[in-house]
Design a protein around this motif. Structure first.
Motif, mmCIF file in Angstrom:
data_model
loop_
_atom_site.group_PDB
_atom_site.id
_atom_site.type_symbol
_atom_site.label_atom_id
_atom_site.label_comp_id
_atom_site.label_asym_id
_atom_site.label_seq_id
_atom_site.Cartn_x
_atom_site.Cartn_y
_atom_site.Cartn_z
ATOM 1 N N GLY A 254 2.175 -14.598 -5.257
ATOM 2 C CA GLY A 254 2.144 -15.603 -6.314
ATOM 3 C C GLY A 254 3.517 -15.733 -6.933
ATOM 4 O O GLY A 254 4.502 -15.818 -6.231
ATOM 5 N N ASN A 287 -6.222 -0.321 -19.664
ATOM 6 C CA ASN A 287 -7.170 -0.155 -18.574
ATOM 7 C C ASN A 287 -8.123 0.970 -18.931
ATOM 8 O O ASN A 287 -7.709 1.970 -19.514
ATOM 9 N N GLY A 304 -8.625 2.378 -22.368
ATOM 10 C CA GLY A 304 -9.715 1.872 -23.192
ATOM 11 C C GLY A 304 -10.222 0.540 -22.698
ATOM 12 O O GLY A 304 -9.742 0.001 -21.697
ATOM 13 N N ALA A 306 -10.509 -3.195 -22.607
ATOM 14 C CA ALA A 306 -9.618 -4.301 -22.971
ATOM 15 C C ALA A 306 -10.301 -5.288 -23.927
ATOM 16 O O ALA A 306 -9.646 -5.890 -24.772
HETATM 17 C C1 LIG Z 1 -1.207 -9.542 1.606
HETATM 18 C C2 LIG Z 1 -1.742 -9.340 0.239
HETATM 19 C C3 LIG Z 1 -1.121 -9.969 -0.820
HETATM 20 C C4 LIG Z 1 -1.592 -9.805 -2.132
HETATM 21 N N1 LIG Z 1 -0.931 -10.431 -3.144
HETATM 22 C C5 LIG Z 1 -1.344 -10.221 -4.419
HETATM 23 C C6 LIG Z 1 -0.647 -10.827 -5.513
HETATM 24 O O1 LIG Z 1 0.331 -11.570 -5.328
HETATM 25 N N2 LIG Z 1 -1.088 -10.585 -6.760
HETATM 26 C C7 LIG Z 1 -2.163 -9.775 -7.026
HETATM 27 O O2 LIG Z 1 -2.489 -9.595 -8.209
HETATM 28 N N3 LIG Z 1 -2.838 -9.227 -6.008
HETATM 29 C C8 LIG Z 1 -2.465 -9.431 -4.724
HETATM 30 N N4 LIG Z 1 -3.182 -8.866 -3.708
HETATM 31 C C9 LIG Z 1 -4.454 -8.188 -4.041
HETATM 32 C C10 LIG Z 1 -4.261 -6.762 -4.528
HETATM 33 O O3 LIG Z 1 -4.249 -5.889 -3.423
HETATM 34 C C11 LIG Z 1 -5.395 -6.351 -5.469
HETATM 35 O O4 LIG Z 1 -6.625 -6.527 -4.808
HETATM 36 C C12 LIG Z 1 -5.454 -7.127 -6.786
HETATM 37 O O5 LIG Z 1 -4.179 -7.141 -7.404
HETATM 38 C C13 LIG Z 1 -6.450 -6.487 -7.717
HETATM 39 O O6 LIG Z 1 -6.619 -7.284 -8.866
HETATM 40 P P1 LIG Z 1 -7.145 -6.679 -10.225
HETATM 41 O O7 LIG Z 1 -6.247 -5.572 -10.636
HETATM 42 O O8 LIG Z 1 -7.321 -7.784 -11.152
HETATM 43 O O9 LIG Z 1 -8.592 -6.175 -9.859
HETATM 44 P P2 LIG Z 1 -9.171 -4.716 -9.563
HETATM 45 O O10 LIG Z 1 -8.379 -4.012 -8.539
HETATM 46 O O11 LIG Z 1 -10.605 -4.903 -9.328
HETATM 47 O O12 LIG Z 1 -8.942 -3.922 -10.911
HETATM 48 C C14 LIG Z 1 -9.618 -4.166 -12.102
HETATM 49 C C15 LIG Z 1 -9.141 -3.137 -13.082
HETATM 50 O O13 LIG Z 1 -9.721 -3.403 -14.340
HETATM 51 C C16 LIG Z 1 -10.115 -2.181 -14.934
HETATM 52 N N5 LIG Z 1 -11.206 -2.486 -15.887
HETATM 53 C C17 LIG Z 1 -12.467 -2.844 -15.624
HETATM 54 N N6 LIG Z 1 -13.129 -3.122 -16.771
HETATM 55 C C18 LIG Z 1 -12.266 -2.932 -17.783
HETATM 56 C C19 LIG Z 1 -12.325 -3.052 -19.185
HETATM 57 N N7 LIG Z 1 -13.444 -3.447 -19.793
HETATM 58 N N8 LIG Z 1 -11.210 -2.789 -19.907
HETATM 59 C C20 LIG Z 1 -10.068 -2.398 -19.315
HETATM 60 N N9 LIG Z 1 -9.940 -2.277 -17.977
HETATM 61 C C21 LIG Z 1 -11.026 -2.531 -17.222
HETATM 62 C C22 LIG Z 1 -10.520 -1.301 -13.800
HETATM 63 O O14 LIG Z 1 -10.380 0.071 -14.182
HETATM 64 C C23 LIG Z 1 -9.521 -1.718 -12.718
HETATM 65 O O15 LIG Z 1 -8.363 -0.900 -12.773
HETATM 66 C C24 LIG Z 1 -2.732 -8.996 -2.389
HETATM 67 C C25 LIG Z 1 -3.362 -8.358 -1.315
HETATM 68 C C26 LIG Z 1 -2.877 -8.508 -0.022
HETATM 69 C C27 LIG Z 1 -3.566 -7.782 1.089
#
Ligand SMILES: Cc1cc2nc3c(=O)[nH]c(=O)nc-3n(C[C@H](O)[C@H](O)[C@H](O)COP(=O)(O)OP(=O)(O)OC[C@H]3O[C@@H](n4cnc5c(N)ncnc54)[C@H](O)[C@@H]3O)c2cc1C
Lengths: 324, 249
Positions: A254, A287, A304, A306
């Protein structure tokens, strides 16, 4: 010999990024024992053009031609190369933004000038000419030697900073030589986002991940961003789910950003996400999982929920603002 | 009509980056190689366009500049659905060198649309696609997030700072593509993998010429100081630290 810096304008105005570029070009010129010339293409008024002098440009070249109202890769590159030749520029500086990516490589080929994209500092050596840039999407740095006499550099945003100097720069009008063959692409329609701080320009970015659970929970993220005069961002799954627009997706695939402050709420900190934000000056992670990898790259963290922490943060920032 | 997609062979995005030879070279040991993510999306979009074109798009070719090490990702590109491939058999020294090699290899190929990714995820040069256009003296459109084709008319959407523009272009042209160009990359199926073995993958010798830049060495980022933890019941403290210590708000 001189350093030429291409300063793009947005509806006739320059941005902080333009001044950072001129500051960089000026410092570079000093090291080379020469001066920096800024080049502007499009309709920009005199006061605005003159402002480039405040950051060290000793001359400002202005090109305005109705055919150059929108970015045309080939025509713009040709104009820049013509000015570079006239000015006997041996280094040409661009931003590593959309415009720079569309133009710097074209100028590099035209002038047979080695290109280094995403430079993060002044050269560490002039002979051989060696500059540092990020590689592997922020996971490492490379020192790159440019072997050609002429060089093209594109500067990573927010990597150098701004330095003001007093310089009453002269404005010079340049009329390029262009032919119809330089205009083989055409803009049919433009859509602009109005009145919002652009993610790429924002000094403070508040970002949410899958841990935010759903688009209905974005209220405090938007409020915080607004309080800071910043922008909102998100992780990839959030934009894939359609919770937030694709323009907010940060990370490897992105937008790659480098704000002063990046607040990551409910973002795990996957390597591909971090790649896009690791150049931020300060990272705050919220987180609920103490082992989330985002804490490895964060400067400050709260373990904590969010949903509870963010509204409290909004209140605390309001209080801070009230205190002045 | 013929489409060419440029393919870069890069380490998997989760690779732990290490260097060898006194930090002069990337450590390829144990690295998984993939098609550069944007190139994979470009290929996916090219296939979608071909399938919807009712035969107007006859062929999709892929090209890479690289040694034999790049062969597996080229076979993968063929397995995903490209019709044939070209590998210019030389080290990918820098963007200028790679673009020059591609331009030389395809100048008589009759391609109408050339697609390249906005950057390769290894050296982040953001230059090859745009340079190919310059070498071939054909038009180019950068940061393209959509390509549509209707009755032979091609329309491109490009991202600008703070908006988008819909573009038209003369043929042949280069589109430098980014996020949005296709939703998910296609994954090869069994039939594709079988067929890929028989598809032509030409190996051509490099043209004369040299790179304009070279790597003097690499560095890893400085280790970050440990994250300062603040209690969840003391959010005010965090805001104060950001104000007085980090001085970012
Ligand atoms: C080739 C490739 C390219 C990619 N490019 C990108 C990119 O450009 N950008 C990108 O972001 N990802 C990219 N990804 C995806 C990346 O690997 C992750 O899957 C993604 O970043 C995870 O997003 P996330 O942290 O929002 O979700 P998750 O991994 O699901 O994490 C959610 C987090 O929220 C926390 N959480 C849950 N509930 C609460 C709460 N109530 N309060 C506080 N914390 C909470 C959890 O503990 C967890 O750590 C790519 C993947 C590949 C294979």
């Amino acid at each position: 010999m001189s350093v030429l810096v291409y300063t793009e304008n947005w509806d006739g105005k320059f941005k902080k990024l333009s001044y950072e570029l001129v500051s960089y070009a000026t410092a570079l010129a000093k090291e080379l024992g020469t001066s920096a010339t800024a080049l502007s293409i499009g309709n920009v008024d005199e006061t605005e053009l003159k402002s480039l002098g405040n950051y060290g440009a000793s001359k400002i070249i202005s090109v305005s031609d109705d055919r150059l109202a929108n970015l045309v890769n080939s025509a713009y590159s040709k104009v820049i190369a013509q000015v570079a030749e006239k000015e006997e520029a041996n280094v040409i500086v661009f931003s590593n933004n959309f415009g720079g990516k569309a133009l710097a490589p074209g100028v590099s080929v035209k002038l047979k000038a080695g290109l280094v994209a995403g430079v993060t500092a002044l050269p560490s050596s002039i002979e051989p000419f060696t500059v540092k840039k990020a590689v592997f999407t922020g996971k490492a740095f490379a020192n790159v030697v440019v072997k050609s006499d002429k060089k093209v550099l594109s500067l990573a945003r927010n990597s150098f900073g701004i330095s003001e100097t007093d310089n009453n720069a002269a404005i010079e009008i340049f009329t390029p030589e262009l032919s119809d063959g330089d205009f083989r692409t055409n803009v049919k329609d433009v859509t602009k986002v109005m009145g919002k701080v652009l993610l790429m320009d924002a000094e403070i970015v508040v970002s949410g991940g899958r841990g935010m659970k759903g688009p209905e929970n974005w209220g405090p993220i938007e409020e915080l961003a607004e309080l800071f005069g910043g922008a909102t961002a998100c992780s990839r799954p959030v934009s894939d789910e359609g919770w937030r627009p694709h323009t907010e997706h940060t990370g490897q695939t992105g937008k790659i950003i480098a704000p002063n402050l990046y607040i990551a709420a409910g973002i795990s900190g996957a390597i591909q996400h971090v790649a896009g934000v690791s150049s931020s000056k300060c990272i705050v992670a919220i987180n609920k999982d103490p082992d989330a990898p985002i804490f490895e790259v964060a400067d400050y963290g709260i373990v904590g929920d969010a949903m509870k922490v963010l509204p409290q943060m909004v209140e605390a920032v309001k209080e801070l603002k009230a205190e002045g | 009509m013929k489409i060419l997609v440029c393919i870069s062979n890069v380490p998997d995005t989760t690779t732990k980056i290490r260097f060898v030879d006194d930090n002069k070279a990337f450590d390829k040991n144990g690295v998984q190689w993939i098609i550069n993510p944007w190139d994979e999306l470009a290929l996916t979009r090219a296939l979608e366009l071909k399938e919807a074109s009712g035969g107007a798009i006859e062929k999709i070719s892929v090209i890479t500049v690289g040694t034999k090490d790049a062969e597996p990702v080229m076979r993968k590109a063929l397995a995903i659905g490209a019709d044939d491939g070209i590998r210019v058999d030389t080290e990918a020294k820098d963007a200028y060198y790679v673009a020059m090699q591609i331009a030389e290899a395809i100048k008589d190929g009759g391609y109408d649309m050339i697609l390249a990714g906005i950057e390769s995820s290894d050296y982040n040069g953001s230059a090859v696609g745009r340079m190919i256009a310059e070498f071939l003296e054909i038009p180019s459109v950068s940061s393209v997030s959509k390509i549509e084709m209707e009755g032979g008319n091609i329309s491109l959407k490009r991202e600008i700072d703070g908006g988008t523009e819909v573009m038209e272009t003369e043929l042949p042209f280069v589109a430098i593509v980014q996020k949005g160009i296709a939703l998910e990359p296609r994954i090869p199926n069994m039939r594709g993998i079988m067929m890929a073995r028989k598809k032509p993958l030409a190996v051509v010798a490099p043209a004369d010429g040299d790179a304009l830049t070279e790597f003097a060495g690499f560095e890893l980022p400085e280790a970050k100081a440990a994250c300062k933890m603040v209690d969840e019941d003391n959010v005010k403290e965090l805001v104060n630290l950001l104000h007085t210590e980090a001085k970012v708000i």
